[in-house]
Design a protein around this motif. Structure first.
Motif, PDB file in Angstrom:
ATOM      1  N   ALA A  87       1.219  -1.637   0.428  1.00 42.21           N
ATOM      2  CA  ALA A  87      -0.018   0.399   0.179  1.00 42.21           C
ATOM      3  C   ALA A  87       0.639   1.285  -0.115  1.00 42.21           C
ATOM      4  N   LEU A  88       2.145   1.406   0.790  1.00 36.89           N
ATOM      5  CA  LEU A  88       2.590   2.406   1.143  1.00 36.89           C
ATOM      6  C   LEU A  88       3.156   2.702  -0.836  1.00 36.89           C
ATOM      7  N   LYS A  89       4.220   2.004  -1.102  1.00 35.90           N
ATOM      8  CA  LYS A  89       4.675   1.703  -2.001  1.00 35.90           C
ATOM      9  C   LYS A  89       3.452   1.991  -3.629  1.00 35.90           C
ATOM     10  N   SER A  90       2.074   1.417  -3.042  1.00 37.03           N
ATOM     11  CA  SER A  90       1.616   2.321  -4.551  1.00 37.03           C
ATOM     12  C   SER A  90       0.891   3.665  -4.237  1.00 37.03           C
ATOM     13  N   PHE A  91       0.885   3.696  -2.861  1.00 37.80           N
ATOM     14  CA  PHE A  91       0.747   5.304  -2.953  1.00 37.80           C
ATOM     15  C   PHE A  91       2.621   6.112  -3.198  1.00 37.80           C
TER      16      PHE A  91
END
Length: 208
Positions: A87-91
């Protein structure tokens, strides 16, 4: 060292952080260039990128900003269903895409592009960008998150799953596009999923 269960085969080496960062930059750059070509030709495409392009023709906000806004609801799902790291990478990917779109709009000006070229080249660039991100544990959000989750959990082909979502998106967008625009937009979707179908499936790639 060779794999004990498969003599002579070297096990895959995990990607380094530097490789992950480089892949995210490359993936975002390809996606932004693809969006630029499609926007110039007045087309839409797959997933949340298609939704963002469609909205940009009526809301008159930068495609990159709309792309990030459309994806915001999917980050919670990514954190719960995939992982917080994903999720962090996608954000971060979405922030990079938004910033890159802002910079690209001031660095490149394309007055006209044939819709056939925009559909094929733009769709291919976006597909390769999504593939680069997926291979390094990130996604662009939206339907891509759902497709990647199904790929990891059930082994479903990510290209085919995403294609099903995009049929719905194109059906809705067809109400606002002319026949020619809908046809070329469909070609861009095929270009994206041609990349994912060919290279993003179980057994095709052995890296992490």
């Amino acid at each position: 060292m060779a794999d004990a269960s498969n003599p002579g085969i070297t096990p895959p080496r995990p990607h380094t952080r530097a490789e992950d960062v480089y892949a995210l930059i490359v993936g975002c750059t390809l996606i932004v260039l693809g969006l630029l070509l499609l926007k110039t030709a007045g087309l839409v495409t797959a997933g949340t990128a298609g939704i963002a392009l469609l909205l940009s023709y009526t809301v008159h906000l930068p495609v990159g900003l709309l792309f990030t806004l459309v994806n915001l609801p999917f980050f919670l799902f990514a954190a719960r269903a995939m992982s917080r790291v994903f999720a962090l990478k996608s954000f971060l990917v979405n922030i990079l895409i938004s910033l890159s779109s802002f910079v690209t709009a001031r660095a490149i000006h394309i007055a006209w592009v044939h819709p056939a070229f925009a559909a094929v080249a733009g769709g291919t660039a976006i597909g390769m960008g999504i593939l680069a991100l997926a291979r390094h544990g990130a996604g662009v959000g939206g339907t891509g998150v759902l497709a990647l989750w199904l790929y990891r959990q059930r082994g479903w082909n990510a290209g085919l799953v995403s294609m099903a979502f995009d049929v719905v998106i194109l059906t809705v967008s067809g109400l606002l596009l002319g026949a020619a625009g809908l046809i070329w937009s469909s070609c861009s979707v095929l270009a994206i999923h041609g990349i994912l179908f060919t290279w993003h499936r179980p057994g095709r790639y052995t890296g992490y």
